[in-house]
Design an enzyme around this catalytic site. Structure first.
Site, PDB file in Angstrom:
ATOM      1  CG  HIS A  28      -1.867   0.936   1.090  1.00  0.00           C
ATOM      2  ND1 HIS A  28      -1.883   1.780   1.794  1.00  0.00           N
ATOM      3  CD2 HIS A  28      -2.837   1.696   0.563  1.00  0.00           C
ATOM      4  CE1 HIS A  28      -2.770   3.071   2.413  1.00  0.00           C
ATOM      5  NE2 HIS A  28      -3.314   2.753   1.220  1.00  0.00           N
ATOM      6  CG  HIS A  70      -3.159   9.030  -0.251  1.00  0.00           C
ATOM      7  ND1 HIS A  70      -4.330   9.860   0.828  1.00  0.00           N
ATOM      8  CD2 HIS A  70      -4.448   7.704  -1.148  1.00  0.00           C
ATOM      9  CE1 HIS A  70      -5.026   9.229   1.200  1.00  0.00           C
ATOM     10  NE2 HIS A  70      -5.291   8.164   0.544  1.00  0.00           N
TER      11      HIS A  70
END
Ligand code: G3P
Ligand code: CA
Length: 300
Positions: A28, A70
């Protein structure tokens, strides 16, 4: 003799068919528990820790380049505030430095490592093209179209940019490079529908589901709707924990299940550690894959 051979082949075939599918590990934002998210360091570590896929969250620069970050803004994970103090947008008295207000050359001046640890000082925000080059042949890519509607208002079509970049690297078709499978994920159903029906992409698609939208997507009817444009669902881990039957409902429709995000920094209360938590999801709830900040803790 021929009968014996046929029998042996049959038995071997059955044994193969009976093998459970391999559980997939997605690093991730890279191995972001140990290195600053979305940097070469975190991607490289994800590969070393044997991730099957390395995740990229996508944003778009002012000059139309896909970068891996992100947030839609730069201030949490870079030193933009110091490098470009006068370039913020003020909203309700709070300053934000939007990725889309900066060119790639400007973003490349930013330090994306020091916020995490001084030893990563000088790490840069990677472009998606650079991420492909780093990961290719060593793991799969798992890009997420982030906030495509926001970028649409600025005149960018994130899905087109994504497919163009993949095409440039000859990765735009399924199994184009067996060592580098591609899965596209999004919280935006519109983004996945665009990939499927406008751009005719045949790449695997996963619909992410956050807390709050479970009533729309994580019911037998909602999943049937998702099946029209997605190959799998990616719910938050709390949604699966609240209703483990979601996994069975999804599987009955042929949808894979890939929950997020397993991290040693935020383990569910009933688990001893993140490894135990991942084990429960993979082998008791029966999910197919998961996103983790700690790839080295993935139970094999
Ligand atoms: O994409 C899966 C997971 O990463 C979704 O959450 O906010 O970390 O992108 P987020
Ligand atoms: Ca993500």
């Amino acid at each position: 003799m021929l009968r014996l051979l046929t029998c042996t082949v049959l038995v071997a075939g059955l044994a193969l068919a009976a093998q459970p599918a391999k559980k997939m590990l997605i690093a991730h934002r890279g191995a972001s528990g140990y290195a600053p998210e979305h940097t070469f360091a975190s991607y490289q570590l994800g590969i070393e820790q044997k991730a099957d896929f390395i995740e990229q969250d996508l944003q778009i620069t002012k000059d139309g380049v896909l970068v891996c970050l992100h947030d839609i803004t730069l201030e949490r994970t870079t030193d933009v505030e110091e490098v470009f103090p006068d370039r913020a947008t003020v909203e309700n008295g709070v300053k934000h430095w939007y990725v889309a207000d900066f060119t790639l050359a400007e973003i490349k001046r930013l330090d994306a490592g020091s916020w995490f640890n001084a030893k990563f000082k000088g790490a840069r925000v990677p472009t998606f093209a650079e991420a492909i080059q780093l990961v290719r042949g060593k793991a799969g890519l798992y890009p997420e179209t982030k906030e495509p509607e926001v970028y649409g208002k600025r005149g960018f079509e994130m899905e087109k940019l994504l497919m163009a970049e993949l095409k440039k690297h000859k990765l735009d078709a399924p199994n184009a490079d067996r060592k580098t499978p591609i899965i596209i994920q999004s919280f935006s159903p519109a983004s996945l529908r665009k990939l499927a029906f406008e751009l005719n992409s045949k790449l695997t698609r996963v619909l992410l589901v956050h807390d709050g939208s479970e009533k729309q997507w994580l019911t037998p009817d909602g999943l049937k709707e998702a099946k029209k444009f997605a190959d799998g669902i990616g719910p938050s881990k709390t949604l699966i924990e609240a209703e483990p039957k979601i996994v069975q409902w999804a599987h009955e429709l042929g949808l894979t299940v890939t929950p997020y995000t397993f991290r040693s920094a935020a383990v569910g209360k009933k688990y001893k550690d993140v490894r135990e938590e991942m084990r429960q999801f993979l082998f008791t709830y029966g999910v197919d894959a998961l996103f983790t900040d700690n790839p080295d803790q993935f139970p094999r």
